[in-house]
Motif scaffolding. Structure first.
Motif, short mmCIF file in Angstrom:
data_model
loop_
_atom_site.label_atom_id
_atom_site.label_comp_id
_atom_site.label_asym_id
_atom_site.label_seq_id
_atom_site.Cartn_x
_atom_site.Cartn_y
_atom_site.Cartn_z
N LEU A 90 21.82 6.93 30.49
CA LEU A 90 21.49 8.16 31.21
C LEU A 90 20.19 8.81 30.77
CD1 LEU A 90 25.04 9.78 31.38
CD2 LEU A 90 23.70 8.90 33.30
N VAL A 91 19.87 8.76 29.48
CA VAL A 91 18.71 9.50 29.00
C VAL A 91 17.41 8.87 29.48
CG1 VAL A 91 17.45 10.25 26.94
CG2 VAL A 91 19.93 10.43 27.00
N ASN A 92 17.26 7.57 29.30
CA ASN A 92 16.02 6.93 29.77
C ASN A 92 16.26 5.52 30.30
OD1 ASN A 92 16.50 5.93 27.10
ND2 ASN A 92 14.41 5.17 27.06
N GLY A 93 17.51 5.21 30.64
CA GLY A 93 17.80 3.89 31.18
C GLY A 93 17.11 3.62 32.49
N MET A 94 16.80 4.68 33.24
CA MET A 94 16.15 4.50 34.54
C MET A 94 14.66 4.16 34.42
SD MET A 94 18.12 4.56 37.09
CE MET A 94 16.89 4.74 38.39
N SER A 95 14.10 4.20 33.20
CA SER A 95 12.67 3.92 33.06
C SER A 95 12.33 2.51 33.54
CB SER A 95 12.22 4.11 31.61
OG SER A 95 12.90 3.21 30.75
#
Length: 402
Positions: free
Chosen positions: A31-36
């Motif tokens: 959730l924190v930066n997995g979408m990067s």
């Protein structure tokens, strides 16, 4: 009759701490930066701009912020295990559905739900739970638990990059949903609340060592806005920055992974340092470290340089969140710890959301990442000033923060 502090602590507390680290690795790493790793693939698939795709992550963080408050209050009144199981189900469902999303608003809505019911159910309640199991050495334990998040923040984007190259972004999201179900549900059952005597003992040890919540919560909340808005920029935009500078693909996730592996050592080190010199001082050291190196990313011109620099930056960055978590524990009463942690972390996630979004926006406006990292430096200085003010107030009131 033995004093509460002399009663041996259960060895099971370390099982809880390590399980919490594993749980946070998967949940918060996603959730924190997995979408990067998904920013560029989504832009190529739908023609969206960087600010628009960055906002998917921001909506998830806003969800964590709001959900963390609600779930923190719930965890003060209900079993943490139950709260975590709610989070596991929500995250799995949201990720599986997002694999079939075709519009921005669908991604925004799904990641908001994943953050509110998923991330909100995990971070604040779990960190409060770990602290509740330890009467002594809580800084080290919280550092270990939060180090799990650093592992996940490196592994999830790194693994997702190769999944995307192999099976495409849609199947990659589906696989992430399956992984969440397989990992988070069993670990949620380990999140058992500490014995009541342990919690009351902790409260007795810490009574008289807290500042007024009317002062502490607003001050800490504003401080974490700065620190998290700053750290969000490299977390979300380091991979695309490396892709631009070095002209590489999935391997751009390597330095981010190394940065977050280094942050594991930083989180543990600064947790132990907080036990030694106090949480606020440890937090200030970590914040100064992160802020001083932020603009260094703009001087790098090769993949090898990024590999070296992220080790230096990552160690200090890792200590910042440990400083936040241990400071909240030290400055709030045990009976309200989960809800207080949720309130402070709500501002942390809002800072993450704003920082990641402004990084995409300034890139769209200027065509370069310089101003994104310059703004991150300013955010760090604001955070450092507020922590210093809290520390000075604590000294004037002769408060022992431990």
């Amino acid at each position: 009759m033995k004093e509460a502090a002399d009663i041996p602590e259960s060895r099971f507390r370390w099982v809880v701490a390590i399980s919490a680290a594993m749980l946070l690795a998967v949940a918060m790493g996603t959730l924190v930066n997995g979408m990067s790793a998904f920013l560029v693939p989504l832009e190529e698939a739908f023609g969206w701009q960087r600010a628009e795709t960055s906002a998917i992550n921001s909506f998830g963080l806003i969800g964590i912020a709001l959900g963390g408050i609600a779930m923190g209050f719930l965890a003060d009144r209900a079993a943490t295990r139950t709260v975590c199981l709610i989070g596991a189900g929500a995250m799995c469902a949201a990720l599986m559905l997002s694999a079939h999303a075709t519009a921005l608003w669908q991604f925004y809505a799904l990641f908001f739900v994943a953050g509110a019911l998923g991330g909100g159910a995990f971070f604040a309640p779990v960190i409060a739970l770990v602290g509740g199991w330890f009467r002594r050495g809580a800084g080290l334990a919280i550092g270990i638990a939060s180090a799990g998040q650093a592992v996940g923040q490196g592994l999830v984007p790194f693994g997702s990059g190769y999944l995307i190259e192999t099976v495409g972004w849609q199947s990659a999201l589906s696989y992430l949903g399956i992984i969440c179900a397989v990992v988070l549900v069993p670990l949620s059952f380990v999140m058992i609340d500490p014995p009541e005597g342990n919690g009351s003992a902790a409260a007795q040890v810490e009574s008289g060592s807290t500042l007024s919540p009317r002062l502490v919560l607003p001050a800490l909340s504003i401080a974490v806005l700065g620190c998290c808005a700053g750290m969000a920029v490299p977390l979300i935009h380091l991979v695309p920055l490396i892709q631009i500078v070095c002209g590489v693909g999935a391997e751009a996730g390597g330095p981010l992974l190394l940065m977050l592996i280094t942050a594991i050592a930083g989180r543990i080190f600064f947790g132990r340092l907080a036990d030694t010199i106090g949480p606020l001082r440890a937090w200030m050291v970590a914040t100064a470290w992160q802020t001083a190196l932020m603009l260094g990313f703009m001087t790098l011109g090769s993949l090898q340089a990024f590999w070296v620099f992220v080790v230096l930056y990552g160690f200090g960055y890792g200590g910042v969140m440990t400083g936040v978590l241990v400071s909240v524990r030290a400055l709030t009463p045990a009976s309200r710890r989960a809800s207080a942690t949720g309130i402070v972390l709500a501002f942390a996630w809002l800072g993450h959301a704003a920082g990641g979004w402004q990084g995409g926006l300034t890139f769209d406006l200027a065509g370069t990442y310089f101003w994104a990292f310059a703004n991150a430096t300013v955010f760090g200085l604001v955070n450092l000033a507020i922590i210093g003010a809290i520390y000075l107030v604590s000294l004037r009131r002769s408060v022992q923060i431990s």
